[in-house]
Write an enzyme that holds these catalytic residues in place. Structure first.
Site, mmCIF file in Angstrom:
data_model
loop_
_atom_site.group_PDB
_atom_site.id
_atom_site.type_symbol
_atom_site.label_atom_id
_atom_site.label_comp_id
_atom_site.label_asym_id
_atom_site.label_seq_id
_atom_site.Cartn_x
_atom_site.Cartn_y
_atom_site.Cartn_z
ATOM 1 N N THR A 1 0.864 -1.183 0.000
ATOM 2 C CA THR A 1 0.000 0.000 0.000
ATOM 3 C C THR A 1 0.897 1.229 0.000
ATOM 4 O OG1 THR A 1 -1.799 -1.112 1.161
ATOM 5 C CG2 THR A 1 -1.765 1.284 1.248
ATOM 6 N N LYS B 1 -7.643 1.575 -2.782
ATOM 7 C CA LYS B 1 -7.225 1.174 -1.432
ATOM 8 C C LYS B 1 -7.258 2.346 -0.463
ATOM 9 C CE LYS B 1 -5.455 -1.097 2.014
ATOM 10 N NZ LYS B 1 -4.165 -1.801 2.008
ATOM 11 N N LYS C 1 -0.475 5.283 8.486
ATOM 12 C CA LYS C 1 0.190 5.391 7.188
ATOM 13 C C LYS C 1 -0.831 5.570 6.071
ATOM 14 C CE LYS C 1 2.073 2.292 3.753
ATOM 15 N NZ LYS C 1 2.362 0.881 3.463
#
Length: 298
Positions: free
Chosen positions: A94, A169, A244
């Site tokens: 990711t 995502k 994050k």
């Protein structure tokens, strides 16, 4: 199964994903710098090699599952140089949309093919082979990777061109972070008003406030026995990772001129919580809200 797969990054997510490929009959050439991850990969039946480049040199498909975009971009030059022409690179990390596009550009310029294919579903989904893959790249490359992705995932979606898998995502995880904060605030408010966790769950799980964060990942012990709240908030999906991902979403909001006030605030809330509880599951945010609301632990 004749296809050789290089799998680079054998952590909490990558290790089980690689193991599922081995069980499906793929020959997996694995690399990770951590000795414990190497040993687990051997136990799972993968062939552990000394470097990522050594794995890439022998493989038709190279899968990376790495901590951030900088590491991906730093790793790609050696991997691309070692790989045979036309190798398909599938990055399941990711990372920032811009980094994903840059990785794809590097791969294509080196004579290879590339997909970004981040996942949702956490460690449990990685182990069970039920992850959701959000894939960006060319349709023919997606078709080539799909059989492997379906071994590791329960749902595989081609979202669009390079970087669009990462876009899906970060949008998904921004929504998840926001909903977990909102749910946790509602739970703490209910506590103050005398509403038990069980009754809260009974009502909201079938009412208009129903959400995945409640029915699958309830942030308080009891109503959903499999949620991390019942295991002292062991991840799961660590607060550091949610922080994050929300940071990536916040950057995308700002870069694209989106008035994402709630998304930006969610990033701030988790960034603050991450300073103290990075290793806790992200659902532990309820404990922070409770403490800041002057409540004892429920």
């Amino acid at each position: 199964m004749s296809i050789k797969v290089a799998f680079l990054g054998l952590g909490h997510m990558g290790g089980p994903m690689a193991a599922n490929l081995v069980r499906a009959g793929y020959e997996v050439l694995a690399f990770d710098p951590v000795p414990a991850a190497q040993e687990q990969a051997r136990t799972d039946g993968a062939t552990v090699v000394d470097t990522g480049a050594a794995a890439a040199a022998e493989a038709e498909i190279v899968i990376t599952m790495l901590p951030n975009g900088r590491i991906v971009l730093d790793a790609y030059p050696d991997l691309l140089a070692a790989a045979k022409p036309g190798t398909l690179f599938v990055d399941c990390s990711t990372i920032d949309v811009g980094d994903a596009k840059r990785a794809a550009e590097l791969a294509v310029a080196a004579g290879h093919r590339a997909l970004d294919a981040p996942v949702s579903g956490g460690v449990a989904g990685a182990a069970a082979g039920t992850l959701t893959f959000m894939v960006g790249g060319e349709a023919e490359d997606f078709a080539a990777a799909r059989p492997l992705l379906e071994v590791m995932g329960g749902k595989v979606v081609h979202c669009g061109g390079a970087g669009v898998g990462q876009a899906a995502k970060i949008c998904n995880n921004m929504m998840l972070g926001i909903s977990m904060i909102g749910l946790s605030e509602a739970i703490v408010l209910g506590e103050k008003l005398g509403l038990s966790h069980e009754k809260f769950f009974d009502v909201v799980s079938t009412a208009s406030g129903q959400c995945w964060a409640l029915t699958t990942y309830c942030p308080v012990p009891g109503p959903v026995p499999t949620s991390p709240a019942n295991n002292d908030y062991r991840p799961g999906f660590a607060t550091a990772l949610m922080t994050k991902d929300l940071g990536l979403a916040a950057n995308a909001l700002r870069d694209n001129g989106v008035d994402g006030q709630i998304g930006l605030l969610a990033a701030e809330v988790y960034n603050r919580f991450n300073q103290a509880e990075a290793d806790k599951d992200f659902s532990a945010i309820v404990t922070d809200i409770r403490t800041r609301s002057g409540e004892e632990h429920q």
